[in-house]
Scaffold this active site. Structure first.
Site, PDB file in Angstrom:
ATOM      1  CG  ASP A  27      -1.645   1.347   1.335  1.00 36.33           C
ATOM      2  OD1 ASP A  27      -2.039   2.020   0.619  1.00 36.33           O
ATOM      3  OD2 ASP A  27      -2.060   1.470   2.659  1.00 36.33           O
ATOM      4  CG  ASP A 104      -6.082 -12.367 -13.956  1.00 33.54           C
ATOM      5  OD1 ASP A 104      -6.728 -13.207 -14.515  1.00 33.54           O
ATOM      6  OD2 ASP A 104      -5.686 -12.856 -12.538  1.00 33.54           O
ATOM      7  CG  ASP A 206     -10.747 -15.696 -14.098  1.00 37.19           C
ATOM      8  OD1 ASP A 206     -10.250 -16.385 -13.088  1.00 37.19           O
ATOM      9  OD2 ASP A 206     -11.951 -15.498 -13.978  1.00 37.19           O
ATOM     10  CD  GLU A 269      -8.710 -20.110 -12.905  1.00 39.91           C
ATOM     11  OE1 GLU A 269      -8.809 -20.468 -11.860  1.00 39.91           O
ATOM     12  OE2 GLU A 269      -9.395 -19.343 -13.574  1.00 39.91           O
ATOM     13  CG  HIS A 331      -6.010 -15.547  -6.614  1.00 42.93           C
ATOM     14  ND1 HIS A 331      -5.468 -16.088  -7.817  1.00 42.93           N
ATOM     15  CD2 HIS A 331      -7.373 -15.528  -6.947  1.00 42.93           C
ATOM     16  CE1 HIS A 331      -6.311 -16.146  -8.470  1.00 42.93           C
ATOM     17  NE2 HIS A 331      -7.481 -15.777  -8.189  1.00 42.93           N
ATOM     18  CG  ASP A 332      -8.908 -18.721  -6.751  1.00 39.94           C
ATOM     19  OD1 ASP A 332      -9.410 -17.799  -6.126  1.00 39.94           O
ATOM     20  OD2 ASP A 332      -8.915 -18.743  -8.091  1.00 39.94           O
TER      21      ASP A 332
END
Length: 542
Positions: A27, A104, A206, A269, A331-332
């Site tokens: 951040d 992505d 994706d 993916e 991330h999944d």
């Protein structure tokens, strides 16, 4: 398990890809959420680590119902991450460091706030109505068929003003695009051109196997093996809602466009069994995606025999021109260190970076972030909120990177959008950078070693017979021969030297997962210590 040819390999064949989840990397503007400027400020960490390409999870404008996988504008940047000028600066900074940048791309669905869908739902005769998948209710009322959303519940949402249902494979806020419509197809190809013209080096696509549906929208068959500990989606077999033959023609079009731009990569993916997964390579004459994602390391039980069988089966399915690839975290999925523990996470690092093919490393795995408990009042993942009883929440893999032991771990100056790992004061990048025994140092060693040894980047792979708890294989390129042997148990195990195909003049330990190795300071005793992985140089008799 041969290399495809003697041609000069592409960067994505010899390189290592690193996935960044932008909300959780760094951040820069004190709002608790990572952003593009934050990523730019941490690029030197990635250079020191030794990766070759960055894949960014979605950064497009989005209502964030599914944290960026609900896209409201495919050709812009969400203000939470920055703007197009900031993206261009990041891209230039990435390229200046000799790295690549992969975006992505979300082709299956948009946000329900995308202008295309706002127009589509305005009326039945709107010109963009057919850009999405609309149908009348079933003859007796209710949804048009029995399809189930991946997040639970019907895949159909009724739109009261027009009296029809629209299809959504995921959240109702993520309506599926109709790739059978030629105008929609042209619009999405223009999106790819927009980013390729800016200089991106490729796309991770994706849920690519979802993008085309059965033309008649037939009911999916019932899964007779379903049990209550599995997701509601798995009540059905997705025979007609995914992996349709017409999708491969679209993948060919994607590839033709990418090839027009030169040295670009397409990563698909695709969650399918190997025999169907490898069809997404296409053929030598009509190629599709370069790398249909192989989830074998994430889906296989963590034992040597299961892993050996999975590796052999995957390699056997590959077409002659197909290049393998491996992922061990995302991330999944649950973090690898949470799955197998700290000791075996080091083995996993060696496995990922020594198999034949392109590895993808997920952010935070290089410092061994393990299980992160997310209090129920901090849960953000819509999948977890809808099906909390299944324990499939993805927040635990999306927590911020701890950079140092200062307040908020150097990620932000305020409380981050998700909690940090509990051990962040000890498990952070700065601390591990100072420790030659850390898993970060191991990753740096492995990545450097991989880069300097053609046997690992381009060589053949031969699985070696070994003790039950030992996974071993040889990598060879020309005269360079390496033995990789990994002990997946907490007991001493023998090195499988007798299984090699010729008599040995000797071996040298080059890398150990347990300790730094310098100049032959590790005596060769033909054993593997508990939870140890070794890379050895093999000397054959002349």
């Amino acid at each position: 398990m041969e290399c495809p040819s003697q041609r000069q390999p592409a960067w994505w064949e010899t390189g290592v890809i690193y996935q960044i989840y932008p909300r959780s990397f760094q951040d820069s503007d004190s709002d608790g959420v990572g952003d593009l400027a934050g990523i730019e400020s941490r690029l030197d960490h990635l250079v020191r680590l030794g990766i070759d390409a960055i894949w960014l999870s979605p950064i497009y404008p989005s209502p964030m119902a599914d944290f960026g996988y609900d896209v409201a504008d495919y050709c812009d940047i969400d203000p939470i991450f920055g703007d197009l000028d900031g993206f261009d600066r990041l891209l230039a900074a990435v390229h200046a460091r000799g790295l690549k940048l992969v975006l992505d791309f979300v082709p299956n669905h948009s946000s329900d706030q995308h202008p295309w869908f706002v127009e589509s739902r305005a009326s039945r005769d709107n010109p963009k109505r057919d850009w999405y998948i609309w149908r009348d209710p079933a003859p007796g009322g209710g949804p048009p068929n029995n399809w189930i959303s991946d997040f639970g519940g019907s895949s159909w949402q009724r739109d009261a003003p027009t009296g029809q249902y629209y299809l959504h494979a995921f959240l109702k806020q993520q309506p599926d695009l109709n790739w059978r419509n030629p105008e929609l197809r042209l619009a999405m190809m223009s999106v790819l051109r927009f980013w390729l013209d800016r200089g991106v080096d490729g796309f991770r696509m994706d849920v690519l196997w979802h993008i085309v549906k059965d033309a008649s929208l037939r009911n999916n068959p019932i899964n007779r093996d379903w049990t209550s500990d599995r997701t509601e989606r798995d009540r059905l077999i997705q025979t007609y809602s995914t992996d349709q033959p017409d999708a491969h023609k679209i993948a060919c079009d994607f590839r033709a466009l990418a090839d027009h731009y030169g040295d670009r990569v397409l990563i698909g993916e695709i969650c399918l069994p190997n025999d169907r997964l490898v069809q997404w390579y296409g053929t030598a004459e009509r190629p599709q995606v370069h790398l249909p994602v192989n989830f074998g390391l994430m889906e296989t039980q963590w034992n040597a025999s299961a892993l050996r069988r999975m590796i052999a089966d995957y390699e056997a399915c590959l077409p002659a021109f197909g290049w393998p690839n491996w992922v061990i975290g995302s991330h999944d999925a649950p973090r690898i260190a949470a799955r197998v523990g700290d000791s075996q996470a080091r083995i996993a690092a060696m496995l990922l970076l020594t198999l034949r093919g392109t590895p993808t490393l997920y952010q935070g795995d290089e410092i061994g972030i393990g299980e992160v408990c997310i209090p129920r009042d901090r849960v953000r993942d819509p999948q977890d909120l809808r099906q909390p009883e299944l324990g499939i929440g993805r927040d635990r893999s999306r927590t911020p990177i701890p950079w140092d032991d200062h307040e908020f771990a150097g990620f932000s100056t305020v409380d981050p959008w998700l909690p940090l790992n509990d051990d962040w004061r000890d498990r952070n990048v700065a601390m591990q950078s100072r420790n030659s025994d850390s898993i970060l140092s191991l990753y740096q060693t492995l990545l450097s070693f991989r880069r300097s040894h053609p046997a690992l980047t381009s060589g053949n792979l031969t699985l070696i017979d070994s003790a039950d708890d030992v996974l071993a294989y040889e990598r060879q390129h020309g005269d360079q021969r390496l033995l990789i042997a990994m002990n997946l148990s907490d007991q001493m195990r023998p090195l499988p030297l007798s299984s090699l195909d010729q008599k040995l003049a000797g071996t040298d330990v080059l890398v150990s997962t347990l300790r730094p190795v310098t100049g032959g300071d590790r005596p060769h005793d033909e054993t593997l210590e508990p939870n140890e992985g070794l890379i050895l140089k093999i000397y054959g008799q002349h």
